[in-house]
Write an enzyme that holds these catalytic residues in place. Sequence first.
Site, PDB file in Angstrom:
ATOM      1  N   LYS A 175       0.997  -1.401  -0.090  1.00  0.00           N
ATOM      2  CA  LYS A 175      -0.066  -0.261  -0.203  1.00  0.00           C
ATOM      3  C   LYS A 175       0.580   0.972   0.475  1.00  0.00           C
ATOM      4  O   LYS A 175       2.265   1.333   0.823  1.00  0.00           O
ATOM      5  CB  LYS A 175      -0.422  -0.205   1.441  1.00  0.00           C
ATOM      6  CG  LYS A 175      -2.178  -1.249   1.358  1.00  0.00           C
ATOM      7  CD  LYS A 175      -2.667  -1.556   2.396  1.00  0.00           C
ATOM      8  CE  LYS A 175      -1.759  -1.826   3.189  1.00  0.00           C
ATOM      9  NZ  LYS A 175      -2.337  -2.474   4.589  1.00  0.00           N
ATOM     10  N   THR A 208      -8.251   8.456   9.831  1.00  0.00           N
ATOM     11  CA  THR A 208      -7.192   7.243   8.870  1.00  0.00           C
ATOM     12  C   THR A 208      -7.361   5.682   9.636  1.00  0.00           C
ATOM     13  O   THR A 208      -7.011   4.649   9.323  1.00  0.00           O
ATOM     14  CB  THR A 208      -5.530   7.512   8.095  1.00  0.00           C
ATOM     15  OG1 THR A 208      -4.600   8.206   9.301  1.00  0.00           O
ATOM     16  CG2 THR A 208      -6.427   8.348   6.954  1.00  0.00           C
ATOM     17  N   GLY A 210      -7.191   2.084  11.585  1.00  0.00           N
ATOM     18  CA  GLY A 210      -7.970   1.239  10.737  1.00  0.00           C
ATOM     19  C   GLY A 210      -7.971   0.498   9.503  1.00  0.00           C
ATOM     20  O   GLY A 210      -8.949  -0.067   8.871  1.00  0.00           O
ATOM     21  N   THR A 211      -7.629   1.872   8.700  1.00  0.00           N
ATOM     22  CA  THR A 211      -7.367   2.129   7.172  1.00  0.00           C
ATOM     23  C   THR A 211      -6.962   0.704   6.958  1.00  0.00           C
ATOM     24  O   THR A 211      -7.147  -0.705   5.327  1.00  0.00           O
ATOM     25  CB  THR A 211      -7.347   3.385   6.655  1.00  0.00           C
ATOM     26  OG1 THR A 211      -5.493   2.559   6.571  1.00  0.00           O
ATOM     27  CG2 THR A 211      -7.487   3.459   6.781  1.00  0.00           C
ATOM     28  N   GLY A 212      -5.879   0.172   7.170  1.00  0.00           N
ATOM     29  CA  GLY A 212      -5.228  -1.695   6.459  1.00  0.00           C
ATOM     30  C   GLY A 212      -6.128  -2.063   7.008  1.00  0.00           C
ATOM     31  O   GLY A 212      -6.219  -3.414   5.950  1.00  0.00           O
ATOM     32  N   CYS A 213      -6.491  -2.121   8.134  1.00  0.00           N
ATOM     33  CA  CYS A 213      -7.268  -3.812   8.890  1.00  0.00           C
ATOM     34  C   CYS A 213      -8.239  -3.802   7.840  1.00  0.00           C
ATOM     35  O   CYS A 213      -8.859  -4.443   7.479  1.00  0.00           O
ATOM     36  CB  CYS A 213      -7.821  -3.729  10.123  1.00  0.00           C
ATOM     37  SG  CYS A 213      -6.848  -2.452  11.515  1.00  0.00           S
TER      38      CYS A 213
END
Length: 267
Positions: A175, A208, A210-213
């Site tokens: 990402k 932002t 929690g974007t990765g989860c």
Amino acid sequence: MKIYKALTIAGSDSGGGAGIQADLKTFQELEVFGMSALTAITAQNTVGVHGVYPLSPEALGKQIEAVVSDLRPDAIKTGMLWNADMIEEIVFQLTKYKLEHVIVDPVMIAKGGASLLNEAAIETLKRQLLPLAYAVTPNIPEAEILTGRTIETMEDRKKAARDLHKMGVRYSIIKGGHQPTEQTVTDLLFDGESMTEISNPYIHTKNTHGTGCTFSAALAAQTAKGSAIHEAFQIAESFVHKAVANSFDIGSGHGPTNHFAFKRTKF
């Protein structure tokens, strides 16, 4: 009517923005039945992580066994795994039940800077879990740790994606949120043969959390429904972009993304 199922193996976020809470919200919005196996309970909010209380590997293993022996998931995603013993237990269960479509989100550091994976666990993840992964979804700092490579350019990112593939991962996604241009954020998928880039407009927001989860959960949900990797990648991209573009400005730190936004907004 077939019910598609996905299992998240991750920590709990008491603030509701990341961890299993974010995963289950994402599964629900993408019409996948969500199940969970907790690795740890965290005392957490938008400001940061104020405490981590790991479960035992035995407790983690019992949760996974209970789910997969009765409600076999169509896809699995892993998040915060905390230590090497937990990773070894997960590897044991994945192997025992011959589970496939495992999405590994190598969560290492929380938004507020708290460490969520120790050094020994990183090596165990690389040697034991990554070879079982259908896809891995690191951000750039995580990809640097996993590959030992400094990533400053898109070419560096492509080399790191190839490195991850050589570790046994079928599909590597790196990402680009930590290296945006003034106008775009670009994520990269390597499928073993070719690179696919997806760019979205850069959104200037601190919300932002929690974007990765959320991204890895969306990827797992679409994979559970039978989407090929490129379609799943595209939908996960759209889900997160809409969630950030319409994020919630709540709390005094990094606010959460909006999991409702995918179906309820045009942008």
